[in-house]
Design a protein around this motif. Sequence first.
Motif, PDB file in Angstrom:
ATOM      1  N   PRO A 125      54.726 -19.892  23.066  1.00  0.00           N
ATOM      2  CA  PRO A 125      55.442 -19.928  24.346  1.00  0.00           C
ATOM      3  C   PRO A 125      55.355 -21.301  25.012  1.00  0.00           C
ATOM      4  N   ARG A 126      56.437 -21.700  25.678  1.00  0.00           N
ATOM      5  CA  ARG A 126      56.469 -22.959  26.411  1.00  0.00           C
ATOM      6  C   ARG A 126      55.915 -22.727  27.811  1.00  0.00           C
ATOM      7  N   VAL A 127      54.942 -23.525  28.203  1.00  0.00           N
ATOM      8  CA  VAL A 127      54.308 -23.368  29.512  1.00  0.00           C
ATOM      9  C   VAL A 127      55.219 -23.947  30.596  1.00  0.00           C
ATOM     10  N   ILE A 128      55.452 -23.147  31.630  1.00  0.00           N
ATOM     11  CA  ILE A 128      56.263 -23.583  32.757  1.00  0.00           C
ATOM     12  C   ILE A 128      55.363 -24.052  33.897  1.00  0.00           C
ATOM     13  N   SER A 129      54.310 -23.273  34.195  1.00  0.00           N
ATOM     14  CA  SER A 129      53.364 -23.671  35.238  1.00  0.00           C
ATOM     15  C   SER A 129      52.007 -23.016  34.973  1.00  0.00           C
ATOM     16  N   THR A 130      50.983 -23.563  35.628  1.00  0.00           N
ATOM     17  CA  THR A 130      49.632 -23.019  35.465  1.00  0.00           C
ATOM     18  C   THR A 130      48.994 -22.804  36.835  1.00  0.00           C
ATOM     19  N   ASP A 131      48.037 -21.893  36.875  1.00  0.00           N
ATOM     20  CA  ASP A 131      47.237 -21.651  38.066  1.00  0.00           C
ATOM     21  C   ASP A 131      45.877 -21.192  37.564  1.00  0.00           C
ATOM     22  N   TRP A 132      44.831 -21.448  38.323  1.00  0.00           N
ATOM     23  CA  TRP A 132      43.519 -21.025  37.861  1.00  0.00           C
ATOM     24  C   TRP A 132      42.653 -20.601  39.035  1.00  0.00           C
ATOM     25  N   THR A 133      41.701 -19.747  38.722  1.00  0.00           N
ATOM     26  CA  THR A 133      40.697 -19.345  39.701  1.00  0.00           C
ATOM     27  C   THR A 133      39.342 -19.445  39.028  1.00  0.00           C
ATOM     28  N   CYS A 134      38.329 -19.764  39.804  1.00  0.00           N
ATOM     29  CA  CYS A 134      36.979 -19.905  39.282  1.00  0.00           C
ATOM     30  C   CYS A 134      36.078 -18.958  40.078  1.00  0.00           C
ATOM     31  N   ARG A 135      35.136 -18.328  39.385  1.00  0.00           N
ATOM     32  CA  ARG A 135      34.249 -17.394  40.090  1.00  0.00           C
ATOM     33  C   ARG A 135      32.881 -17.374  39.420  1.00  0.00           C
ATOM     34  N   ALA A 136      31.902 -16.959  40.203  1.00  0.00           N
ATOM     35  CA  ALA A 136      30.558 -16.752  39.665  1.00  0.00           C
ATOM     36  C   ALA A 136      30.527 -15.367  39.043  1.00  0.00           C
ATOM     37  N   VAL A 137      29.786 -15.225  37.951  1.00  0.00           N
ATOM     38  CA  VAL A 137      29.721 -13.954  37.256  1.00  0.00           C
ATOM     39  C   VAL A 137      28.649 -13.072  37.895  1.00  0.00           C
ATOM     40  N   ALA A 138      29.012 -11.873  38.292  1.00  0.00           N
ATOM     41  CA  ALA A 138      28.039 -10.931  38.866  1.00  0.00           C
ATOM     42  C   ALA A 138      27.351 -10.187  37.733  1.00  0.00           C
ATOM     43  N   ARG A 139      26.046 -10.087  37.810  1.00  0.00           N
ATOM     44  CA  ARG A 139      25.256  -9.383  36.795  1.00  0.00           C
ATOM     45  C   ARG A 139      24.704  -8.087  37.379  1.00  0.00           C
ATOM     46  N   ARG A 140      23.711  -7.504  36.740  1.00  0.00           N
ATOM     47  CA  ARG A 140      23.109  -6.251  37.198  1.00  0.00           C
ATOM     48  C   ARG A 140      22.661  -6.316  38.645  1.00  0.00           C
ATOM     49  N   ASN A 141      22.718  -5.204  39.289  1.00  0.00           N
ATOM     50  CA  ASN A 141      22.257  -5.037  40.672  1.00  0.00           C
ATOM     51  C   ASN A 141      22.960  -5.988  41.643  1.00  0.00           C
ATOM     52  N   ASN A 142      24.188  -6.390  41.308  1.00  0.00           N
ATOM     53  CA  ASN A 142      25.016  -7.261  42.151  1.00  0.00           C
ATOM     54  C   ASN A 142      24.389  -8.624  42.435  1.00  0.00           C
ATOM     55  N   HIS A 143      23.465  -9.069  41.579  1.00  0.00           N
ATOM     56  CA  HIS A 143      22.910 -10.421  41.723  1.00  0.00           C
ATOM     57  C   HIS A 143      23.797 -11.380  40.950  1.00  0.00           C
ATOM     58  N   THR A 144      24.181 -12.472  41.575  1.00  0.00           N
ATOM     59  CA  THR A 144      25.008 -13.450  40.877  1.00  0.00           C
ATOM     60  C   THR A 144      24.130 -14.292  39.966  1.00  0.00           C
ATOM     61  N   SER A 145      24.699 -14.677  38.873  1.00  0.00           N
ATOM     62  CA  SER A 145      23.966 -15.545  37.949  1.00  0.00           C
ATOM     63  C   SER A 145      24.525 -16.956  38.066  1.00  0.00           C
ATOM     64  N   SER A 146      23.954 -17.862  37.310  1.00  0.00           N
ATOM     65  CA  SER A 146      24.439 -19.239  37.363  1.00  0.00           C
ATOM     66  C   SER A 146      25.651 -19.441  36.456  1.00  0.00           C
ATOM     67  N   ASP A 147      26.057 -18.388  35.716  1.00  0.00           N
ATOM     68  CA  ASP A 147      27.230 -18.492  34.843  1.00  0.00           C
ATOM     69  C   ASP A 147      28.502 -18.545  35.676  1.00  0.00           C
ATOM     70  N   ARG A 148      29.444 -19.290  35.181  1.00  0.00           N
ATOM     71  CA  ARG A 148      30.741 -19.403  35.845  1.00  0.00           C
ATOM     72  C   ARG A 148      31.828 -19.000  34.852  1.00  0.00           C
ATOM     73  N   GLU A 149      32.921 -18.492  35.360  1.00  0.00           N
ATOM     74  CA  GLU A 149      34.088 -18.163  34.556  1.00  0.00           C
ATOM     75  C   GLU A 149      35.312 -18.699  35.268  1.00  0.00           C
ATOM     76  N   VAL A 193      44.204 -16.091  30.628  1.00  0.00           N
ATOM     77  CA  VAL A 193      43.144 -16.420  29.698  1.00  0.00           C
ATOM     78  C   VAL A 193      41.851 -16.564  30.495  1.00  0.00           C
ATOM     79  N   ASN A 194      40.819 -15.827  30.095  1.00  0.00           N
ATOM     80  CA  ASN A 194      39.505 -15.955  30.728  1.00  0.00           C
ATOM     81  C   ASN A 194      38.687 -16.955  29.932  1.00  0.00           C
ATOM     82  N   LEU A 195      38.107 -17.917  30.622  1.00  0.00           N
ATOM     83  CA  LEU A 195      37.322 -18.960  29.969  1.00  0.00           C
ATOM     84  C   LEU A 195      35.870 -18.893  30.434  1.00  0.00           C
ATOM     85  N   SER A 196      34.962 -18.962  29.461  1.00  0.00           N
ATOM     86  CA  SER A 196      33.542 -19.036  29.808  1.00  0.00           C
ATOM     87  C   SER A 196      33.231 -20.462  30.241  1.00  0.00           C
TER      88      SER A 196
END
Length: 186
Positions: A121-145, A159-162
């Motif tokens: 497919p030919r890309v027309i436009s892009t957009d992205w969002t970044c968030r911290a990954v929530a782990r057990r017990n709703n504690h955020t980790s240092s991982d980002r996605e 597309v989800n990127l680690s």
Amino acid sequence: MEPVLQPWDDSQTIAKAKITSRASIRIFEKYPLKEENVTTLFSPEEMAGGEPEELYKLCRQLLNVWKYAIFFQPKPENFANLLQESNYPAPVIKGILEAYSSETIAELVESLASCSNSNIPRVISTDWTCRAVARRNNHTSSDREATLTLSTDQGVKQVNLSAKELEKLYWTVSKVQESLDGLLER
């Protein structure tokens, strides 16, 4: 393989601007077209009283001209000079130039430029969002996605990127930007 402009076939009897222009527009409308399919350009009713074989011979010659013109897209003056050098008659050159300046060829070139033969497919436009990954017990980790949303000619793709994939994408984009900067400095 690059197309080559064939010289004018001296056995060709049709050398009229109007017929050349009309046949050219028909070629544009059905392009890409194979030589063996030029007989589909005109209906039997349009051929009444005419010489179909001569018209098809002209269409085959024009198909070669248009393959060359679409591939190289010469300026009209250069194109006319090249046709003269290849012994095309003045009325045929006039008809070719009329078709060459038409909206139909502009639309054809645009559609050919925008299509992908790779089925990607030919890309027309892009957009992205970044968030911290929530782990057990709703504690955020240092991982980002990151979620990359791509609007393409085949619809929207997400597309989800680690963190590692995001870093790899960053360095790839940086390399591409450096290459583009190098081209612009020339």
